[in-house]
Design an enzyme around this catalytic site. Structure first.
Site, short mmCIF file in Angstrom:
data_model
loop_
_atom_site.label_atom_id
_atom_site.label_comp_id
_atom_site.label_asym_id
_atom_site.label_seq_id
_atom_site.Cartn_x
_atom_site.Cartn_y
_atom_site.Cartn_z
N THR A 27 -7.75 -6.17 9.47
CA THR A 27 -8.48 -5.50 9.94
C THR A 27 -9.46 -5.08 8.08
O THR A 27 -9.04 -5.28 7.64
CB THR A 27 -8.21 -4.24 10.72
N ALA A 57 -4.70 -2.86 6.88
CA ALA A 57 -5.43 -1.24 6.87
C ALA A 57 -6.24 -1.72 5.75
O ALA A 57 -5.79 -1.01 4.51
CB ALA A 57 -4.81 -0.58 7.07
N VAL A 83 -1.93 -1.94 3.12
CA VAL A 83 -2.62 -1.68 2.60
C VAL A 83 -4.19 -2.96 1.92
O VAL A 83 -3.15 -3.32 0.66
CB VAL A 83 -2.32 -0.70 0.78
N LYS A 84 -5.25 -2.37 2.39
CA LYS A 84 -5.66 -3.97 1.48
C LYS A 84 -6.69 -3.23 0.89
O LYS A 84 -7.43 -2.32 1.03
CB LYS A 84 -6.20 -4.08 3.43
N VAL A 85 -6.65 -3.78 -0.73
CA VAL A 85 -7.58 -3.91 -1.34
C VAL A 85 -8.85 -4.67 -2.54
O VAL A 85 -7.70 -5.72 -2.42
CB VAL A 85 -6.04 -2.46 -2.91
#
Ligand code: E4P
Length: 247
Positions: A27, A57, A83-85
């Site tokens: 997402t 996310a 965790v999308k960074v």
């Protein structure tokens, strides 16, 4: 190669999961907006309960300290959450620091509305969180160097954006192939997610380029399943079987 769905739309995720080919979901804030979702935590937990695989996310902060704080919160939502960074200087700092974090087993999955009916029970969730820590997906990757540096920083996944590179007049899939070769040469465990997939041919090309995963919009996945000759062939088989039955 695994297939992820690139969406925050719960109905699309349920339909793709029912096909038995879905391993994860990605997402981002734009996809959340498109799906009309504003409760990021609840929707991410629902996706995790459906998919039981990596669900990305994205953080919305741009400085490393705040990204790490966001990751600590997001990482508690589910052991499946990633965790999308974004790959920036601050993003790389955050990725390397997040790789050292541990999940608090006491508050893991806290407040999840699907707690109890989810296939991942709390003991399994704690075991997985202990094993994985907080995983990151380095996003907005547009060069082989960005992919390499994210892997060196400790990212679990890197996401080269193929379609956006193609839009800018580059060969997006070439970046996927270069990152795959680099990871293979140096033995990185980091997985490559071919992202920004625009058409079915991108899925085939991602597989051939050595991506571990393609994250695909629902519309593109449906196009990849269908073929006019399959429809014509099926129609013919059914018509012939009808004739057999009528004698
Ligand atoms: C992947 O993680 C991204 O959310 C996505 O693939 C971006 O795709 P787009 O270029 O179609 O927005």
């Amino acid at each position: 190669m695994d297939i992820f769905l690139d969406t925050a739309d719960i109905e699309e995720i349920k339909q793709a999961a029912a096909l038995g080919i879905l391993s994860g979901v990605t997402t981002n804030p734009s996809l959340m907006m498109k799906a009309g979702q504003s409760d990021y935590k609840t929707v991410t937990q629902e996706i995790c309960s459906i998919v039981q695989g990596p669900v990305s996310a994205e953080v919305i902060s741009t400085d490393a300290d705040s990204m790490v704080e966001e990751a600590k919160v997001i990482g508690q939502w589910s052991p499946h959450v990633v965790v999308k960074v974004p790959v920036t200087e601050e993003g790389l700092k955050a990725i390397s620091r997040i790789a050292e974090l541990e999940v608090d087993p006491e508050t893991l999955c806290e407040g999840c509305p699907w707690f109890g009916e989810c296939d991942t029970d709390i003991e399994t969730a704690r075991d997985l969180a202990e094993l994985w820590g907080i995983r990151t997906n380095a996003t907005l990757v547009f060069s082989a160097n960005q992919g390499l540096l994210a892997a060196v920083a400790g990212a679990s996944f890197v996401s080269p954006f193929v379609g956006r590179l193609d839009d800018a007049g580059h060969d997006g899939m070439e970046i996927v192939a270069m990152i795959a070769e680099i990871f293979d040469t140096y033995g990185f465990d980091t997985e490559i997610i071919a992202a920004s997939i625009r058409h079915p041919l991108h899925i085939t090309q991602a597989a051939l380029a050595g991506a571990h995963i393609a994250t695909v919009p629902w519309g593109v996945l449906r196009k990849a399943i269908g073929h006019p000759l399959t429809d014509v062939g099926l129609e013919r088989f059914l018509a012939d079987w009808d004739k057999v039955k009528k004698g």
